[in-house]
Scaffold this active site. Sequence first.
Site, PDB file in Angstrom:
ATOM      1  N   LEU A  22       0.830  -1.210   0.000  1.00  0.00           N
ATOM      2  CA  LEU A  22       0.000   0.000   0.000  1.00  0.00           C
ATOM      3  C   LEU A  22       0.862   1.257   0.000  1.00  0.00           C
ATOM      4  CD1 LEU A  22      -2.658  -1.089   2.691  1.00  0.00           C
ATOM      5  CD2 LEU A  22      -2.812  -1.315   0.205  1.00  0.00           C
ATOM      6  N   ASP A  64      13.613   2.568  10.949  1.00  0.00           N
ATOM      7  CA  ASP A  64      12.721   1.713  11.721  1.00  0.00           C
ATOM      8  C   ASP A  64      11.742   2.696  12.370  1.00  0.00           C
ATOM      9  OD1 ASP A  64      11.496   0.494  13.919  1.00  0.00           O
ATOM     10  OD2 ASP A  64      13.243  -0.747  14.374  1.00  0.00           O
ATOM     11  N   VAL A  65      10.447   2.524  12.139  1.00  0.00           N
ATOM     12  CA  VAL A  65       9.477   3.522  12.627  1.00  0.00           C
ATOM     13  C   VAL A  65       9.428   3.641  14.152  1.00  0.00           C
ATOM     14  CG1 VAL A  65       7.984   3.570  10.589  1.00  0.00           C
ATOM     15  CG2 VAL A  65       7.536   1.886  12.403  1.00  0.00           C
ATOM     16  N   TYR A 168      -2.755  -8.427  16.142  1.00  0.00           N
ATOM     17  CA  TYR A 168      -2.944  -7.545  14.988  1.00  0.00           C
ATOM     18  C   TYR A 168      -4.173  -6.656  15.181  1.00  0.00           C
ATOM     19  CZ  TYR A 168      -3.213  -6.150  10.060  1.00  0.00           C
ATOM     20  OH  TYR A 168      -3.252  -5.432   8.892  1.00  0.00           O
ATOM     21  N   LYS A 172      -4.362  -2.547  15.463  1.00  0.00           N
ATOM     22  CA  LYS A 172      -5.125  -1.720  14.527  1.00  0.00           C
ATOM     23  C   LYS A 172      -6.251  -0.978  15.238  1.00  0.00           C
ATOM     24  CE  LYS A 172      -2.666  -2.667  10.892  1.00  0.00           C
ATOM     25  NZ  LYS A 172      -1.836  -1.617  10.275  1.00  0.00           N
TER      26      LYS A 172
END
Length: 261
Positions: A22, A64-65, A168, A172
């Site tokens: 994405l 690396d975020v 996950y 989110k």
Amino acid sequence: NGFFSPRSQGMVGLVTGGASGLGRATVERLVRSGASAVIVDLPSSEGPTLAAALGDRCAFAPADVTSEADVRSAVNLARDKFGKLDLAVNCAGIAVAVKTYNFKKELPHSLDDFQRVINVNIAGTFNVIRLAVGAMAKNEPDADGQRGCIVNTASVAAFDGQVGQAAYSASKGGIVGMTLPIARDLAPMGIRVVTIAPGLFSTPLLAGLPEKVRSFLARQVPFPSRLGDPAEFAHLVTALAENPMINGEVIRLDGAIRMQP
């Protein structure tokens, strides 16, 4: 027309996870529509190759975020190379598929795995937002007072989490939960915050699955009955950047799917 012209002309965007899936589609659309983009991704990613292929209006920042230093230097690169930062798109994320408890093996979900997913997906997203908005605050406001826009990536798993998706879905759901308070925090500075919750998209995350599984998943989508194309995600990102009234919202981009357990 406001801050963002209809074709995103002259906008500067930073995209995490920008080397694949994405994020990559978003970078490609930004550059194609006359904007400049900084690809933020791991040093081992396709980032350098993609940036070179896209030309002068694209740059790569290895990061690396979850690292403050890495993200700071990515934001600085955007300002040094392109003069400003208007848009930050958070696409970096990881997933594990493990049940809370495996009764056959008498094995609980690994706490390390759970914390890693939370750390990358929630803390990583927040790290990018908190550092990017410092640069956006320096922009000249448009007639509305708008200075910038943040677009996050959640997932329909935030609402319809499936078996094995505890980590996950929690990560989110965290992104969904912080969308409104951050939009409220940043409103006085004229910076909008919007989150997209994609359904099943044809990304490297799904590409690893057998063809039979992929076509089964595609058939679960009411309409259009197929996997989403990353270009459709990218299209929504630019539409959100261009529409100043959309703020503090989570938008499902999913062909009306509601995931089964």
